[in-house]
Structure formats: structure tokens, C-alpha cells
Design an enzyme around this catalytic site. Sequence first.
Site, PDB file in Angstrom:
ATOM      1  N   SER A  64      -0.544  -2.581   3.455  1.00 42.33           N
ATOM      2  CA  SER A  64      -1.215  -2.883   2.181  1.00 42.33           C
ATOM      3  C   SER A  64      -0.803  -1.926   1.071  1.00 42.33           C
ATOM      4  O   SER A  64      -1.504  -1.782   0.079  1.00 42.33           O
ATOM      5  CB  SER A  64      -2.740  -2.816   2.363  1.00 42.33           C
ATOM      6  OG  SER A  64      -3.197  -3.815   3.240  1.00 42.33           O
ATOM      7  N   GLY A  65       0.337  -1.252   1.247  1.00 43.52           N
ATOM      8  CA  GLY A  65       0.787  -0.312   0.237  1.00 43.52           C
ATOM      9  C   GLY A  65       0.494   1.132   0.595  1.00 43.52           C
ATOM     10  O   GLY A  65       0.417   1.990  -0.284  1.00 43.52           O
ATOM     11  N   THR A  66       0.369   1.419   1.897  1.00 39.78           N
ATOM     12  CA  THR A  66       0.019   2.762   2.352  1.00 39.78           C
ATOM     13  C   THR A  66       1.027   3.804   1.862  1.00 39.78           C
ATOM     14  O   THR A  66       0.646   4.864   1.339  1.00 39.78           O
ATOM     15  CB  THR A  66      -0.048   2.804   3.891  1.00 39.78           C
ATOM     16  OG1 THR A  66      -0.931   1.787   4.356  1.00 39.78           O
ATOM     17  CG2 THR A  66      -0.520   4.156   4.375  1.00 39.78           C
ATOM     18  N   THR A  67       2.310   3.519   2.046  1.00 34.38           N
ATOM     19  CA  THR A  67       3.345   4.484   1.673  1.00 34.38           C
ATOM     20  C   THR A  67       3.337   4.744   0.171  1.00 34.38           C
ATOM     21  O   THR A  67       3.483   5.887  -0.273  1.00 34.38           O
ATOM     22  CB  THR A  67       4.724   3.972   2.116  1.00 34.38           C
ATOM     23  OG1 THR A  67       4.697   3.699   3.525  1.00 34.38           O
ATOM     24  CG2 THR A  67       5.808   4.993   1.833  1.00 34.38           C
ATOM     25  N   TRP A  68       3.148   3.704  -0.608  1.00 39.70           N
ATOM     26  CA  TRP A  68       3.115   3.830  -2.065  1.00 39.70           C
ATOM     27  C   TRP A  68       1.918   4.662  -2.510  1.00 39.70           C
ATOM     28  O   TRP A  68       2.048   5.581  -3.324  1.00 39.70           O
ATOM     29  CB  TRP A  68       3.073   2.438  -2.679  1.00 39.70           C
ATOM     30  CG  TRP A  68       3.267   2.396  -4.167  1.00 39.70           C
ATOM     31  CD1 TRP A  68       3.875   3.326  -4.962  1.00 39.70           C
ATOM     32  CD2 TRP A  68       2.859   1.342  -5.043  1.00 39.70           C
ATOM     33  NE1 TRP A  68       3.874   2.915  -6.274  1.00 39.70           N
ATOM     34  CE2 TRP A  68       3.262   1.706  -6.351  1.00 39.70           C
ATOM     35  CE3 TRP A  68       2.203   0.125  -4.841  1.00 39.70           C
ATOM     36  CZ2 TRP A  68       3.014   0.895  -7.460  1.00 39.70           C
ATOM     37  CZ3 TRP A  68       1.964  -0.684  -5.942  1.00 39.70           C
ATOM     38  CH2 TRP A  68       2.371  -0.302  -7.238  1.00 39.70           C
ATOM     39  N   HIS A 125      -6.155   4.600   8.655  1.00 38.36           N
ATOM     40  CA  HIS A 125      -6.363   3.142   8.644  1.00 38.36           C
ATOM     41  C   HIS A 125      -7.748   2.796   9.182  1.00 38.36           C
ATOM     42  O   HIS A 125      -8.065   1.611   9.329  1.00 38.36           O
ATOM     43  CB  HIS A 125      -5.320   2.438   9.518  1.00 38.36           C
ATOM     44  CG  HIS A 125      -3.936   2.414   8.934  1.00 38.36           C
ATOM     45  ND1 HIS A 125      -3.683   2.083   7.630  1.00 38.36           N
ATOM     46  CD2 HIS A 125      -2.729   2.675   9.512  1.00 38.36           C
ATOM     47  CE1 HIS A 125      -2.374   2.142   7.411  1.00 38.36           C
ATOM     48  NE2 HIS A 125      -1.780   2.493   8.530  1.00 38.36           N
ATOM     49  N   ARG A 147      -4.734  -5.252  -0.050  1.00 41.08           N
ATOM     50  CA  ARG A 147      -3.745  -6.229  -0.512  1.00 41.08           C
ATOM     51  C   ARG A 147      -4.236  -7.608  -0.127  1.00 41.08           C
ATOM     52  O   ARG A 147      -4.993  -7.766   0.836  1.00 41.08           O
ATOM     53  CB  ARG A 147      -2.406  -5.927   0.176  1.00 41.08           C
ATOM     54  CG  ARG A 147      -1.192  -6.617  -0.403  1.00 41.08           C
ATOM     55  CD  ARG A 147       0.029  -6.172   0.382  1.00 41.08           C
ATOM     56  NE  ARG A 147       1.273  -6.634  -0.230  1.00 41.08           N
ATOM     57  CZ  ARG A 147       2.470  -6.448   0.295  1.00 41.08           C
ATOM     58  NH1 ARG A 147       2.584  -5.794   1.461  1.00 41.08           N
ATOM     59  NH2 ARG A 147       3.552  -6.891  -0.313  1.00 41.08           N
ATOM     60  N   GLY A 281       8.045  -5.136  -1.107  1.00 40.96           N
ATOM     61  CA  GLY A 281       7.138  -4.509  -2.059  1.00 40.96           C
ATOM     62  C   GLY A 281       6.768  -5.371  -3.251  1.00 40.96           C
ATOM     63  O   GLY A 281       6.485  -4.847  -4.325  1.00 40.96           O
TER      64      GLY A 281
END
Length: 318
Positions: A64-68, A125, A147, A281
Site C-alpha cells: 500500500s505504499g510502505t516503501t514510499w 503491518h 491504498r 507505483g
Amino acid sequence: MATSNIVPEHEVPLSIVEKGWKSLHLTQYQGFWRPLKFLSGVMACRECFEACKDDIILNTTPKSGTTWLTALTFTILSHTRHDLDNHPLLTTNPRELVPYTSARYADGKVPDLTNLPSPCLLSSHLPYELLPTSIIESNCRIIYLCRNPKDTFVSLWYFLNNFLPEDEPPVPIEEAFELFHGGISIFGPFWEHLLGYWKASLERPERVLFMKYEELKKDPTFHLRRLAEFLGFPFSLEEERQGLVEKIERFCSFESLTSLEVNQSGKTRRGNPNKNFFRRGIVGDWKNHLTAETSEKLDQLSQQKLEAFGLTFKDVGK
């Protein structure tokens, strides 16, 4: 840091084990699904982790965009210590810079987190209902990024396929969809995961920030300012004039992170290729994978589960 004994894996109370995702054996614990091999770490984290009021906990559903979110938050917090031209993100994957709480307990030892910079930035998480009690009681800041379920499902399907043996075909997307729709996914059910943090953000908005991936993509500059203010590190007028917000936005963008050598050929401490944490992405890629029927099924379920609480994903289109 508490020194309680870790719960041995053989003593973990298990219910149903689900093998449908092929690359994972999931077990249901306290109403949520978790990879069986990491469940003891979750329980140990809940028992032993001691949060401080200045801690910052990043939470997401997987893919759901964790790295971002990790890259953005780390960069905001450290921008007075690290120049963007000589920044840790240039040589280290974001996930390696921010400890993942329950994974640190998976080896049967209580980790020493006292040497981390203050404020301590951690990721998770875990559903809100499974967070260590100390996180809730300490009043530390919690940031949750979610997300839309369609893109989350497609990204999760691709991600888990990366962990299959080369000679083994992936679970058909139709079968994976039925599992996800039925609530069986990592840390799922997806909708219950969202609702836990959504309700908490309504009850404690000063301590729980709820963000949507789609809104962050649409207007990253606005949400970076919002994120910085929530963290207690708002950008100064001078930093605004210097264009720092836009610089961080570009520095942490998907295009920038994926262009780095460390994210093209590097590996995590567990040996997973960093490139597996990046795919496209974008918003709306689900349209290339889901039929009209499956799309409608997720729409109906999302409406049934979420809209009564005021949570919608109408901005992702049809």
C-alpha cells in the site's frame, strides 16, 4: 526495554492454516491472517515492545505504499542531519533504515532499540487491534497509509509471486482474488485492517494520521506538509522558500528510488531483492488485470464494509 520471555512458536495458539497463496502458509490469529513462520515474532512484539511517547510508528497493509511512506518520513525527520546530496537513501533501501518491529523479535530475542535516533521511527503491518499495548498507552504518533483494494490486491499478487520457485507457476489471479475477497491475505482481512486505523484516527486525530495512497499521489506537496506537521517537524518559511518540500518529493519519488543502484541490485538483510518492493507505483493498474465482474465484486464489498463508517475509495475511477 522489557525483558519478558519470548513465546515459543510451538505454544502459539493457532486456528486455521491457509495455503492458497502458495508462497505463504497463513494462520489466523486474533481474527487476522499472518504468515505462520513469523507469528511468534508478532506475539513476542506485542508482549515485549515498550513504546515511548516520542516514537513514530508507520503502519500499512502490505503493498500500500510502505516503501514510499518510509522514505518520505525518514527524509522529513532527518533533513537537518542529512543533505539530500549525501543521504542514506542513496545507498540503502528505505526498509533497511526503519526497523520493522515484529520482525526484530522473530529470532527469539528481545532486540535492543535504545540506540536508534530520537524520535524513534519504526514500521509495522500489524492491525490496530494487534499493536502492543504500550504503543496505544504511550500516546506515540501513528501514521497509517492505505491504498484502494483493487490496486492493493494486484500489487500483492505480483509481490508474492516473486517468492515462488522459478519452476512453479503462480497461483492463478482468479484464485488469488477469491482468497483476497474472502479476507484471506497477509494481515487481512483488508477491510478490517483499514477500519481499525480509520476509527482510531477519528477518535484520536492528534495521534493517528490516516492517509490514502491515491491522495498522496495526486497532491504529494500538500500531504508532505501535512505529514511534517503531524510529525512535529513542520517546514520553516526559509525551507519553504528554498523549495525543500518539492526537493523531498522528487528525491523520494518512485522514479528516483527505482533509479538507484541499491534498489536495482541490492538485497535486504533477509536476502530479498530490493527491486521486489517496487513495481509500477501508479494508481489504477487494476484495470489491466481485473474483469468488470471482479471489479464490481470488490466495489460492492468495499461499500458494504467501509461506507457506513465514512471511508470510501471513489477517487480511483471505474
